[in-house]
Design a protein around this motif. Structure first.
Motif, PDB file in Angstrom:
ATOM      1  N   VAL A  38      44.154  19.008  58.640  1.00 42.40           N
ATOM      2  CA  VAL A  38      44.475  20.640  58.485  1.00 42.40           C
ATOM      3  C   VAL A  38      45.244  20.865  57.129  1.00 42.40           C
ATOM      4  CG1 VAL A  38      45.493  22.359  59.673  1.00 42.40           C
ATOM      5  CG2 VAL A  38      44.297  20.778  60.962  1.00 42.40           C
ATOM      6  N   ALA A  39      46.362  20.156  57.037  1.00 39.06           N
ATOM      7  CA  ALA A  39      47.247  20.291  55.654  1.00 39.06           C
ATOM      8  C   ALA A  39      47.739  19.312  55.410  1.00 39.06           C
ATOM      9  CB  ALA A  39      48.285  21.519  56.130  1.00 39.06           C
ATOM     10  N   ARG A  40      48.170  19.210  54.066  1.00 36.79           N
ATOM     11  CA  ARG A  40      48.977  18.014  53.374  1.00 36.79           C
ATOM     12  C   ARG A  40      50.232  18.589  52.817  1.00 36.79           C
ATOM     13  NH1 ARG A  40      44.579  15.796  50.355  1.00 36.79           N
ATOM     14  NH2 ARG A  40      44.956  17.337  48.981  1.00 36.79           N
ATOM     15  N   PHE A  41      51.165  17.740  53.048  1.00 34.97           N
ATOM     16  CA  PHE A  41      52.637  18.326  52.429  1.00 34.97           C
ATOM     17  C   PHE A  41      53.013  16.993  51.648  1.00 34.97           C
ATOM     18  CE2 PHE A  41      52.022  21.045  55.993  1.00 34.97           C
ATOM     19  CZ  PHE A  41      52.326  22.019  55.469  1.00 34.97           C
ATOM     20  N   SER A  42      54.046  17.255  50.650  1.00 37.31           N
ATOM     21  CA  SER A  42      55.058  16.489  50.156  1.00 37.31           C
ATOM     22  C   SER A  42      56.411  16.665  50.656  1.00 37.31           C
ATOM     23  CB  SER A  42      54.652  16.577  48.599  1.00 37.31           C
ATOM     24  OG  SER A  42      55.921  15.605  47.967  1.00 37.31           O
ATOM     25  N   VAL A  43      56.838  15.798  51.351  1.00 32.22           N
ATOM     26  CA  VAL A  43      58.251  16.192  51.993  1.00 32.22           C
ATOM     27  C   VAL A  43      59.324  15.247  51.739  1.00 32.22           C
ATOM     28  CG1 VAL A  43      57.100  17.274  54.104  1.00 32.22           C
ATOM     29  CG2 VAL A  43      57.632  14.913  54.095  1.00 32.22           C
ATOM     30  N   GLU A  44      60.638  15.649  51.718  1.00 34.67           N
ATOM     31  CA  GLU A  44      61.796  15.133  51.532  1.00 34.67           C
ATOM     32  C   GLU A  44      62.142  14.659  52.966  1.00 34.67           C
ATOM     33  OE1 GLU A  44      64.858  17.088  48.861  1.00 34.67           O
ATOM     34  OE2 GLU A  44      63.306  18.442  48.695  1.00 34.67           O
ATOM     35  N   ILE A  45      62.721  13.616  53.269  1.00 36.61           N
ATOM     36  CA  ILE A  45      63.153  13.152  54.428  1.00 36.61           C
ATOM     37  C   ILE A  45      64.609  13.332  54.597  1.00 36.61           C
ATOM     38  CG2 ILE A  45      63.100  10.979  56.112  1.00 36.61           C
ATOM     39  CD1 ILE A  45      60.381  11.860  55.424  1.00 36.61           C
TER      40      ILE A  45
END
Length: 147
Positions: A38-45
């Protein structure tokens, strides 16, 4: 990997477009209940008390496709606020199996009103305000891979 999550990454989940990439970020996908991307993200943890307390406070922008994933050691009721947060955010509350339980859209900058999960959450994904609706993110969808 959390119990109940699909073990294989869907095509494109590990790929993050250069425009969305950010330093110290990891790829995160949202899948439909059937497993489709559905969607793709680049995330900080944010997986320590200090990182969770700081969150996205003080940021003046958040690129589309970027976000922060708050990780708790175990599921629990959580509440967020927008103290010292300068941009609107969508907060996506996620259970221990990686399933979205509720979405709070467009949290207002600098608002100190608590925004609670609707039950225990082990993860909270914060993305730019309005993105959840534009992407069609809904309860029952799954985040993958999770730390």
């Amino acid at each position: 990997m959390s119990p109940g999550l699909v073990q294989a990454q869907p095509a494109g989940c590990s790929h993050v477009d250069a425009v969305h990439a950010q330093e110290n970020a990891v790829p995160l996908c949202v899948l439909s209940p059937e497993g489709g991307l559905v969607a793709r993200f680049s995330v900080e943890i944010a997986d320590t008390d200090e990182k969770r307390a700081q969150g996205l406070m003080g940021r003046t922008q958040l690129k589309p496709g970027a976000g922060m994933l708050f990780v708790y050691p175990s599921p629990r009721p959580v509440a967020f606020w927008m103290h010292n947060t300068l941009i609107p955010l969508d907060m996506i509350f996620v259970d221990d199996a990686g399933r979205i339980t509720n979405v709070h859209a467009n949290a207002r900058p600098l608002d100190e009103t608590p925004i609670p999960s609707r039950g225990p959450a082990q993860y909270v994904l914060e993305i730019g305000g309005g993105q959840a609706a534009r992407l069609g993110l809904l309860p029952g969808m799954v985040l993958q891979p999770l730390p």
